[in-house]
Design a protein around this motif. Sequence first.
Motif, short mmCIF file in Angstrom:
data_model
loop_
_atom_site.label_atom_id
_atom_site.label_comp_id
_atom_site.label_asym_id
_atom_site.label_seq_id
_atom_site.Cartn_x
_atom_site.Cartn_y
_atom_site.Cartn_z
N UNK A 279 3.97 5.62 -5.61
CA UNK A 279 4.02 5.58 -7.07
C UNK A 279 2.95 6.46 -7.71
N UNK A 280 1.82 6.64 -7.02
CA UNK A 280 0.72 7.43 -7.58
C UNK A 280 0.74 8.89 -7.14
N UNK A 281 1.67 9.22 -6.26
CA UNK A 281 1.72 10.61 -5.76
C UNK A 281 1.97 11.58 -6.90
N UNK A 282 1.12 12.61 -6.97
CA UNK A 282 1.27 13.63 -8.00
C UNK A 282 0.75 13.22 -9.36
N UNK A 283 0.25 12.00 -9.47
CA UNK A 283 -0.25 11.51 -10.75
C UNK A 283 -1.73 11.86 -10.89
N UNK A 284 -2.16 12.05 -12.13
CA UNK A 284 -3.55 12.37 -12.40
C UNK A 284 -4.41 11.11 -12.38
N UNK A 285 -5.63 11.24 -11.86
CA UNK A 285 -6.57 10.12 -11.90
C UNK A 285 -7.66 10.36 -12.94
N UNK B 174 0.82 -1.21 0.00
CA UNK B 174 0.00 0.00 0.00
C UNK B 174 0.86 1.27 0.00
N UNK B 175 1.93 1.24 0.78
CA UNK B 175 2.84 2.40 0.82
C UNK B 175 3.50 2.61 -0.54
N UNK B 176 3.92 1.52 -1.15
CA UNK B 176 4.56 1.61 -2.46
C UNK B 176 3.60 2.17 -3.51
#
Length: 338
Positions: free
Chosen positions: A316-322, A310-312
């Motif tokens: 990895x998704x930090x700052x990424x667009x959803x 979950x931390x990984x």
Amino acid sequence: MNDMTPVTTTLKDWETDQEVRWCPGCGDYAILKAVQRTMPQLGADPANTVFVSGIGCSSRFPYYMETYGFHTIHGRAPTVATGVKLANPELDVWLVTGDGDGLSIGGNHMLHLLRRNLDCQVLLFNNEIYGLTKGQYSPTSRPGTRSPSTPFGSVDRPVNPCAFALGSGARFVARGIDVNKKLTDAFKAAYAHEGTAFVEIFQNCIVYNEDVFSDFTDKKTAPDTQLWVEHGEPLLFANGTKGIAMDPALFGARVVDVADGDWEAAGVLRHDQTNRALANMLVEMPFGDYPMALGVIYDDPRPTFDGAVMEQNAAASEGKSDDLQALIEHGQTWKVGK
């Protein structure tokens, strides 16, 4: 274990409308009832609980718990449980398996579950036989066991489930007996542990391996043959007249007599459930020369596999667009029109 608010339930809330179908007198009945009694005491929520099983008599278990459940395939319960926990880390995941299901075809899967340290509880029913398929010898059967597959007696050296668990990197190892009231204490400790909690349960198969554990489960001899360990307490048995001390010459355990209750003078060890070397010594003690070590033998948490995943994923998704459409149109894209 999760951090959700405790829920008030009763034993009845954990019972299904399914007819419980094991052989009359089977130890599985006692284990089922012990689990159903324990769940309300944990504050667990049936709607947030999943029981996963493989194949075997023990693996009927999910049908009898008023929770979510998966009756999977032979030996693969750890794999399914891993997927369940990673898909929804908030779920309380319990695995139910047997000595044949979990340590034979499922041995590889069990090993990786233990070393990864998924946050779940593993209940391994050990009756030293294949009951569902009519009494063949199993990985835990003792030398000399006569069965349809070993008519002249087994020549295999059996697996020691708790030693296997420790060797696989388990951070929680406990033992209990199907009809012993202290079994629920092991379940509570397993639930409180962050990570994979491995509980071996000695279970009587009344049809194909009846009373195989009577040498230490018989009530008349239990004080002399059972060593119930408790963190911080001396390793005493036989009503406090005997204890387990360290033998420097053997780098292992030895049984000592305790006079007038002075266990310290006799060199009796205190149980330290965070001491891996002590845990190994306790589970490897050969029964007969030593009592059977029972209770929470090892409990030393470390970060969990699901927590690390979950931390990984979060990193990895930090700052990424959803925004899916924005992702599709990102970079070199073009529109095809008339």
